[in-house]
Design a protein around this motif. Structure first.
Motif, short mmCIF file in Angstrom:
data_model
loop_
_atom_site.label_atom_id
_atom_site.label_comp_id
_atom_site.label_asym_id
_atom_site.label_seq_id
_atom_site.Cartn_x
_atom_site.Cartn_y
_atom_site.Cartn_z
N ALA A 15 0.86 -1.18 0.00
CA ALA A 15 0.00 0.00 0.00
C ALA A 15 0.89 1.23 0.00
CB ALA A 15 -0.90 -0.01 1.23
N PRO A 16 0.34 2.43 -0.30
CA PRO A 16 1.16 3.64 -0.32
C PRO A 16 1.85 3.92 1.02
CG PRO A 16 -0.97 4.04 -1.34
CD PRO A 16 -1.05 2.69 -0.70
N PHE A 17 1.29 3.41 2.12
CA PHE A 17 1.82 3.71 3.45
C PHE A 17 2.48 2.51 4.11
CE2 PHE A 17 -2.79 3.34 3.13
CZ PHE A 17 -3.01 2.11 3.74
N GLY A 18 2.64 1.41 3.37
CA GLY A 18 3.30 0.25 3.96
C GLY A 18 2.90 -1.05 3.30
N TYR A 19 2.79 -2.12 4.08
CA TYR A 19 2.47 -3.45 3.57
C TYR A 19 1.41 -4.10 4.46
CZ TYR A 19 6.92 -2.93 1.08
OH TYR A 19 7.93 -2.46 0.29
N PHE A 20 0.58 -4.92 3.84
CA PHE A 20 -0.37 -5.72 4.60
C PHE A 20 0.18 -7.14 4.71
CE2 PHE A 20 -3.26 -2.26 3.54
CZ PHE A 20 -3.92 -2.09 4.75
N LEU A 21 0.23 -7.63 5.94
CA LEU A 21 0.73 -8.97 6.22
C LEU A 21 -0.45 -9.85 6.63
CD1 LEU A 21 3.82 -8.03 8.46
CD2 LEU A 21 3.61 -7.96 5.96
N SER A 22 -0.33 -11.16 6.42
CA SER A 22 -1.45 -12.05 6.72
C SER A 22 -0.97 -13.41 7.21
CB SER A 22 -2.31 -12.23 5.47
OG SER A 22 -3.37 -13.16 5.72
N ASN A 23 -1.80 -14.01 8.05
CA ASN A 23 -1.58 -15.41 8.46
C ASN A 23 -2.53 -16.34 7.72
OD1 ASN A 23 -4.03 -14.83 9.64
ND2 ASN A 23 -3.48 -15.56 11.69
N GLY A 24 -3.22 -15.79 6.71
CA GLY A 24 -4.18 -16.56 5.94
C GLY A 24 -5.61 -16.27 6.32
N GLU A 25 -5.79 -15.71 7.52
CA GLU A 25 -7.13 -15.38 8.00
C GLU A 25 -7.27 -13.91 8.40
OE1 GLU A 25 -8.35 -17.98 11.10
OE2 GLU A 25 -8.28 -19.79 9.85
N VAL A 43 11.66 -5.31 1.80
CA VAL A 43 10.51 -6.20 1.92
C VAL A 43 9.98 -6.52 0.52
CG1 VAL A 43 8.13 -6.38 2.72
CG2 VAL A 43 9.86 -5.36 4.22
N LYS A 44 9.69 -7.81 0.29
CA LYS A 44 9.18 -8.24 -1.01
C LYS A 44 7.83 -8.94 -0.84
CE LYS A 44 13.82 -8.99 -2.89
NZ LYS A 44 14.75 -10.00 -3.48
N LEU A 45 6.98 -8.82 -1.83
CA LEU A 45 5.70 -9.52 -1.81
C LEU A 45 5.93 -11.03 -1.73
CD1 LEU A 45 3.63 -7.54 -4.48
CD2 LEU A 45 3.49 -7.39 -1.99
N GLY A 46 5.14 -11.72 -0.93
CA GLY A 46 5.28 -13.17 -0.75
C GLY A 46 6.29 -13.56 0.29
N GLN A 47 7.06 -12.59 0.78
CA GLN A 47 8.09 -12.88 1.76
C GLN A 47 7.46 -13.19 3.13
OE1 GLN A 47 10.86 -9.65 2.17
NE2 GLN A 47 12.15 -10.68 3.67
N LEU A 48 8.08 -14.09 3.89
CA LEU A 48 7.64 -14.42 5.24
C LEU A 48 8.47 -13.58 6.21
CD1 LEU A 48 5.51 -16.36 6.45
CD2 LEU A 48 7.40 -17.95 6.91
#
Length: 288
Positions: free
Chosen positions: A18-28, A42-47
């Motif tokens: 996002a313009p202000f950072g990243y959204f992280l998820s645990n799947g839920e 930080v890269k997309l898909g990275q853990l």
């Protein structure tokens, strides 16, 4: 899957930018990793391993900064700010400080910590699941302590006050000894939570804990108390209506001394021939 919770370190996948950072998820669940909380690339898909907390709008958020404390730990942390309405904020190594509620603080606000003091705290949660600091208790500090040797008597130690109550205060010394300072040994000084204090070891208990005092040794105290009486006599043309028969209340009011301390100091002056008594009065010998 376990629900995401503030105060924990977790590994989450970078789902989108996002313009202000990243959204992280645990799947839920998704949480925001604000750009200011990013360390390195930080890269997309990275853990990513992140620490979860509630931001200024009480939203669950993530940071890549390394916290000084996580859930289940108790540590000494520096006071960053004091808010008389809310409590005390401690620095936990991320951009948002941890609030230790006023309910955890002493009733007397003079005994609240100040910025720069050190509090022994752990992590708890309010009814909304927001992270709060709580003061550690004896069972939390015991693993950090060790038994003091009997040879420590009359030596000075420096420690941090981790608990204050009506009888006095408990400290953990720099050498790891649990110490107690009774209010009667504080010489009228009002200690505060989180304060660093230097005191003399009065007694090493059988369990290896120590009792402290801010009072000088008896022989030193007698000399100081005797000087106080001499100065009072000199200010009253060498005579005063007080003797070893004077009531304890009057002696406490006039000299801030107990009757026992007054009698010891006066006895020293009598023995040294510096004063004499007559008809309930004490007089300074003229050659003094």
């Amino acid at each position: 899957m376990e629900k995401l919770k503030a105060g924990n370190k977790v590994k989450l996948k970078v789902e989108r930018q996002a313009p202000f950072g990243y959204f992280l998820s645990n799947g839920e669940e998704d949480v925001l990793l604000h750009q200011s909380e990013v360390v390195g690339q930080v890269k997309l898909g990275q853990l990513l391993e992140v620490f979860l907390y509630h931001d200024s709008k009480n939203r669950l958020a993530a940071t890549m900064l390394t916290p000084k404390i996580t859930e289940g730990e108790y540590k000494f942390l520096t006071v960053a700010d004091v808010n008389s309405r809310l409590g005390v904020y401690v620095d936990i190594g991320i951009h948002k400080d941890l609030l230790v509620s006023k309910d955890e603080m002493p009733t007397d606000k003079e005994q609240w910590p100040r910025a720069g003091d050190i509090l022994f705290v752990g992590i708890s949660y309010d009814k909304q699941g927001r992270m709060l600091g709580i003061l550690g208790k004896e069972e939390n500090i015991l693993p950090l302590s060790k038994e003091a040797p009997p040879s420590l008597v009359n030596k000075f130690v420096t420690g941090t006050i981790y608990h204050v109550f009506h009888l006095g205060a408990f400290l953990l010394t720099e050498d790891g000894y649990i110490a107690f300072l009774h209010r009667d040994e504080a010489e009228g000084y009002k200690v505060r939570l989180g304060e660093k204090l230097k005191a003399r070891v009065k007694w090493v208990r059988p369990d290896g804990k120590v009792n402290l005092t801010l009072l000088p040794k008896k022989e030193e105290r007698y000399g100081r108390d005797a000087l106080l009486i001499l100065q009072h006599l000199q200010s009253r043309n060498g005579m005063m209506p007080y003797s070893d028969e004077t009531s304890p209340e009057v002696l406490r009011q006039k000299f801030n001394l107990s009757k026992a301390a007054f009698k010891r100091a006066l006895g020293k002056l009598l023995k040294e021939g510096k004063v004499y008594q007559k008809d309930g009065w004490t007089y300074l010998k003229q050659d003094q």
